[in-house]
Design a protein around this motif. Structure first.
Motif, mmCIF file in Angstrom:
data_model
loop_
_atom_site.group_PDB
_atom_site.id
_atom_site.type_symbol
_atom_site.label_atom_id
_atom_site.label_comp_id
_atom_site.label_asym_id
_atom_site.label_seq_id
_atom_site.Cartn_x
_atom_site.Cartn_y
_atom_site.Cartn_z
ATOM 1 N N SER A 95 6.483 -7.474 3.298
ATOM 2 C CA SER A 95 7.184 -9.128 3.737
ATOM 3 C C SER A 95 7.927 -8.186 4.793
ATOM 4 C CB SER A 95 7.831 -9.055 3.313
ATOM 5 O OG SER A 95 9.179 -8.644 2.238
ATOM 6 N N ALA A 96 8.466 -7.489 5.487
ATOM 7 C CA ALA A 96 9.077 -6.327 6.111
ATOM 8 C C ALA A 96 8.442 -6.637 7.490
ATOM 9 C CB ALA A 96 9.848 -5.848 6.143
ATOM 10 N N GLY A 97 7.013 -6.156 7.417
ATOM 11 C CA GLY A 97 6.282 -6.427 8.147
ATOM 12 C C GLY A 97 6.545 -4.529 8.926
ATOM 13 N N LYS A 98 6.801 -3.311 8.024
ATOM 14 C CA LYS A 98 6.729 -2.033 7.823
ATOM 15 C C LYS A 98 6.453 -1.250 7.390
ATOM 16 C CE LYS A 98 12.166 -1.310 7.969
ATOM 17 N NZ LYS A 98 12.895 -0.708 7.591
ATOM 18 N N ILE A 99 6.186 0.033 7.806
ATOM 19 C CA ILE A 99 5.963 0.782 7.672
ATOM 20 C C ILE A 99 7.188 2.011 7.321
ATOM 21 C CG2 ILE A 99 4.459 3.248 7.154
ATOM 22 C CD1 ILE A 99 2.653 1.040 8.836
ATOM 23 N N LEU A 100 7.281 2.682 5.897
ATOM 24 C CA LEU A 100 8.054 3.871 5.768
ATOM 25 C C LEU A 100 7.606 4.861 5.471
ATOM 26 C CD1 LEU A 100 10.686 1.774 3.006
ATOM 27 C CD2 LEU A 100 10.440 1.636 5.471
ATOM 28 N N ALA A 101 7.971 6.268 6.057
ATOM 29 C CA ALA A 101 7.152 7.535 6.158
ATOM 30 C C ALA A 101 8.557 8.179 5.217
ATOM 31 C CB ALA A 101 7.081 8.593 7.496
ATOM 32 N N ALA A 102 7.935 8.819 3.891
ATOM 33 C CA ALA A 102 8.795 9.731 3.175
ATOM 34 C C ALA A 102 8.325 10.845 3.284
ATOM 35 C CB ALA A 102 9.644 8.820 1.453
ATOM 36 N N GLY A 162 0.824 -1.056 -0.042
ATOM 37 C CA GLY A 162 -0.027 0.419 0.143
ATOM 38 C C GLY A 162 0.891 1.149 -0.036
ATOM 39 N N ILE A 163 0.296 2.715 -0.592
ATOM 40 C CA ILE A 163 0.685 3.184 -0.479
ATOM 41 C C ILE A 163 -0.656 4.902 -0.848
ATOM 42 C CG2 ILE A 163 0.739 3.615 -2.774
ATOM 43 C CD1 ILE A 163 2.738 5.733 -3.024
ATOM 44 N N VAL A 164 0.194 5.153 0.663
ATOM 45 C CA VAL A 164 -0.643 7.035 0.923
ATOM 46 C C VAL A 164 0.068 8.322 1.177
ATOM 47 C CG1 VAL A 164 -0.855 5.894 3.241
ATOM 48 C CG2 VAL A 164 -3.042 7.227 2.521
ATOM 49 N N VAL A 165 -0.504 9.195 0.547
ATOM 50 C CA VAL A 165 -0.095 10.369 0.055
ATOM 51 C C VAL A 165 -0.781 11.443 1.883
ATOM 52 C CG1 VAL A 165 1.283 12.443 -0.604
ATOM 53 C CG2 VAL A 165 0.379 9.873 -1.598
ATOM 54 N N ASP A 166 -0.517 12.126 2.689
ATOM 55 C CA ASP A 166 -0.751 12.810 3.603
ATOM 56 C C ASP A 166 -0.230 14.508 2.966
ATOM 57 O OD1 ASP A 166 -1.294 14.167 6.436
ATOM 58 O OD2 ASP A 166 -1.189 12.435 7.702
ATOM 59 N N GLY A 167 -1.539 14.818 3.291
ATOM 60 C CA GLY A 167 -1.091 16.159 2.205
ATOM 61 C C GLY A 167 -1.154 17.356 3.488
ATOM 62 N N ALA A 168 -1.893 16.609 4.956
ATOM 63 C CA ALA A 168 -1.424 17.361 6.289
ATOM 64 C C ALA A 168 0.179 17.754 6.138
ATOM 65 C CB ALA A 168 -2.511 17.127 7.000
ATOM 66 N N LEU A 169 1.149 16.456 6.681
ATOM 67 C CA LEU A 169 2.021 16.575 7.342
ATOM 68 C C LEU A 169 3.018 16.740 5.826
ATOM 69 C CD1 LEU A 169 1.106 14.204 9.700
ATOM 70 C CD2 LEU A 169 2.017 15.917 9.860
ATOM 71 N N LYS A 170 2.642 16.763 4.640
ATOM 72 C CA LYS A 170 3.460 16.455 3.429
ATOM 73 C C LYS A 170 4.498 15.183 4.446
ATOM 74 C CE LYS A 170 3.514 20.940 1.660
ATOM 75 N NZ LYS A 170 2.383 20.522 0.933
ATOM 76 N N ARG A 171 3.183 13.718 4.080
ATOM 77 C CA ARG A 171 4.283 12.969 3.586
ATOM 78 C C ARG A 171 4.088 11.914 3.371
ATOM 79 N NH1 ARG A 171 8.005 15.007 5.650
ATOM 80 N NH2 ARG A 171 8.921 15.444 8.058
ATOM 81 N N VAL A 172 4.258 10.893 2.753
ATOM 82 C CA VAL A 172 3.954 9.702 1.972
ATOM 83 C C VAL A 172 4.002 8.169 3.082
ATOM 84 C CG1 VAL A 172 4.263 8.521 0.211
ATOM 85 C CG2 VAL A 172 5.020 10.887 0.113
ATOM 86 N N PHE A 173 3.855 7.716 2.524
ATOM 87 C CA PHE A 173 3.519 6.485 3.513
ATOM 88 C C PHE A 173 3.371 4.880 2.580
ATOM 89 C CE2 PHE A 173 1.422 9.590 6.706
ATOM 90 C CZ PHE A 173 2.797 9.345 7.606
#
Length: 645
Positions: free
Chosen positions: A57-64, A41-52
């Motif tokens: 497979s790694a059980g992780k969520i990355l923030a960019a 999954g990929i989602v963009v947070d406009g309020a924080l200007k973050r991309v998640f």
């Protein structure tokens, strides 16, 4: 739009899940890009200007950040299959399929706020946020349904925030979901089960979902569903990134299609970002040609999402080891195509013609001008030529007379406009130059070790440049090529430099050319002997026999002959021995002995045991056979030995 999903067909197998969380915050953006092995999954947070981005497979969520640079991550979430954010951007929701949970995280810190258990062993798979609730799908390929999580429910109240069976008997498989921030109560549902391309649009603004349109298909409207998007401001959905389907009066009908595509996301302003093979194409609504096309590489793109302000597209671009987040900027600017064609060769001082064409899939303004720059020997930083107008058909041409020879480059550039990016291209012309006369003396001469030799280069007539360089490159990898001298030749066209000959040496004269005279390089190879001396010991006297001076030894005394030779790593001397008999010298033996690091080598010659014997020896360096090739073959002087009683 702000939420994206990947269909079951493209999702990778779940490898593990974990309830142990680890949060890493990078603070400011690091140089590393956000990268995952299996997208979840990929989602963009406009309020924080973050991309998640989820890594299943790694059980992780990355923030960019909006450049695609990694700024934080959280592990231990579980097998992340999809992501969504709340309307205010404060909460990030993750579907943890293996642990059967919806995990709510603080979007700013990635700290876990709440875990919502989902009472099913087949999900949640896909999620979306609409009507103030988190919607999720679950089920297997034959039987699926819709559930929801109400974040407003206080866990302390004892009420269950999770509701299942919201769309019973309507869905096969864990369906895809999509929302439209401009219509916050709408939810699109697209089946991924077998033998159907069923889909629905629901109103989820009330207590229970209300069906606005439903299609229980058999692949007649679409060829299966791998992606579904609500089209902002319209009563349409986009299926598989290409097929446009309108809905009204509870039904779906075909409403056209884009030329091709597999998956897409739609911006708030209606622009469509579409995955098409190894490219990402951006279309205006209902357009037949892309507004802009990005090359995504040979591994393709797994998923993509628009920034809520429509300023850029975020794409998970495939690599050999996974997927990397890339920010595709200026999506509303069309990239023109610009060509330039110059003749491959031309004559200096004679006019030539350059042609080309400027075109674009979005109409260009009329009468645009192109900037032209000529780069050559006389103008290495470029010289601006008169701008050229583009004709109505996009073609253009201009003439120029190259003043200098060599490689002449014509660069043509369009500065861009409100709807187009800047673009430039170039072509090269080979303009012959006069070949100069350049010579260098002393080629193949051989010299004794340590001789100072003057090498003279002679340059004939040229246009302007009268500078010549002289380089010396001694044989052997341990000595570098060295510039001996650079300067203008004298009135006779000569310039000289001195080399101390300790090794065979390539001496090179370099003329770099000028606007009308071609560059030229010439080489002379000069050779250097080694230095050899031999000391004799254990003799009892010296004396002449005839006109030759001999070292005299008793017949039972072993002579010791110590050779000193110019040292080089691994070097050996050849010991030559001859014996006199019947008025002639005969070779008795030749043997190689290694030199010490001081260049010395002592050889003991076994005494003959009888008197009247005449012998002679010498030390020799043999290019190649003595262990190296950095000097020329050199013969030492003969040492004469006489054995008496």
């Amino acid at each position: 739009m702000r939420t994206r999903s990947i269909s079951t067909a493209t999702a990778l197998a779940v490898l593990f899940s974990s309830a142990v969380l680890s949060v890493t915050a990078a603070g400011s953006a690091s140089a590393a890009s956000a990268a995952v092995v299996s997208p979840g999954g990929i989602v963009v947070d406009g309020a924080l200007k973050r991309v998640f981005v989820g890594d299943r497979s790694a059980g992780k969520i990355l923030a960019a950040d909006y450049s695609g640079a990694l700024v934080g991550s959280v592990s231990g979430v579980g097998a992340v299959s999809d992501l969504a954010v709340s309307d205010d951007g404060a909460t990030l929701y993750a579907a943890a399929e293996n642990s059967h949970e919806i995990v709510a995280l603080d979007a700013a810190t990635l700290g876990v706020k709440t875990r919502y258990a989902v009472a099913t062993d087949t999900g949640p798979r896909h999620i979306a946020f609409a009507g103030g609730r988190v919607w999720f799908t679950y089920g297997d390929q034959w039987d699926g349904d819709l559930g929801s999580v109400d974040p407003a429910v206080d866990p302390a109240s004892g009420a269950d925030a999770v509701a299942l069976g919201q769309f019973s008997s309507k869905v096969w498989g864990p369906a895809l979901l999509d929302t439209d921030p401009s219509s916050p109560g709408l939810l699109a549902v697209g089946e991924t089960g077998l033998s159907t391309d069923s889909m629905a649009v629901l109103d989820v603004s009330g207590d229970t979902p209300q069906q606005l349109a439903w299609y229980h298909g058999d692949y007649t409207l679409n060829s299966g569903i791998g992606d579904i998007d609500l089209v902002p401001g319209t009563s349409r959905v986009l299926v598989n990134g290409a097929q446009r389907n309108a809905y009204a009066d509870g039904k779906f009908t075909a409403a056209g299609a884009y030329p091709s595509g597999q998956r897409a996301d739609i911006a708030a302003n209606g622009l469509v970002a579409q995955i098409d093979g190894t490219k990402v194409a951006v279309y205006r609504p209902d357009a037949t040609k892309p507004l802009r096309t990005y090359t995504a590489g040979t591994f393709g793109t797994a998923d993509l999402a628009w920034a809520p302000d429509s300023s850029r597209v975020f794409a998970l671009v495939g690599t050999s080891g996974g997927y990397t987040l890339k920010a595709l900027t200026d999506p509303t600017l069309n990239v023109p195509s610009l060509t330039v064609n110059a003749p491959s060769t031309a004559t200096r001082g004679k006019k030539l013609t350059v042609t080309g064409k400027l075109s674009a899939t979005v109409a260009l303004p009329s009468g645009v001008s192109l900037q032209v720059t000529r780069t050559d020997v006389e103008s290495p930083k470029g010289k601006a030529l008169p701008s050229v107008k583009v004709r109505a058909d996009g073609s253009y041409s201009f003439t120029d007379t190259p003043p200098a020879g060599g490689t002449v480059t014509y660069k043509v550039a369009y500065a861009g406009d409100a709807q187009h990016t800047a673009v430039s291209t170039s072509d090269k012309v080979s303009v012959p130059r006069t070949k100069p006369t350049l010579t260098l003396n002393k080629n193949r001469n051989i010299y004794n070790y340590g001789t100072d030799v003057s090498f003279t280069a002679h340059l004939g007539s040229t246009y302007k440049n009268r500078t010549v360089e002289i380089w010396a490159n001694p044989f052997g990898s341990d000595k570098p090529n060295k510039l001996l001298k650079t300067g203008k030749v004298n009135s006779s066209g000569n310039i000289s430099a001195t080399v101390r000959m300790t090794r065979d040496t390539d001496v090179t004269a370099v003329f770099k050319g000028d606007a009308r005279t071609a560059p030229k390089t010439v080489k002379s190879t000069a050779y250097a002997r080694v230095k050899i001396s031999t000391a004799v010991s254990k003799h009892y006297k010296t004396g002449k026999i005839g006109s030759t001076s001999y070292y005299w030894f008793h017949k039972s005394t072993d002579p010791v002959l110590t050779t000193t030779m110019t040292y080089y790593k691994g070097r050996k001397q050849r010991f030559d021995l001859q014996v006199y008999s019947g008025g002639k010298w005969y070779s008795a033996d030749s043997e190689y002995f290694p030199l010490g690091t001081d260049g010395k080598c002592a050889v003991r010659l076994e005494a003959p045991g009888q008197s009247g014997i005449k012998a002679r020896m010498r030390s020799t360096y043999v290019n190649g056979s003595s262990g190296d090739t950095v000097n020329s073959t050199t013969y030492g002087p003969w040492k004469y030995l006489y054995f008496s009683k």
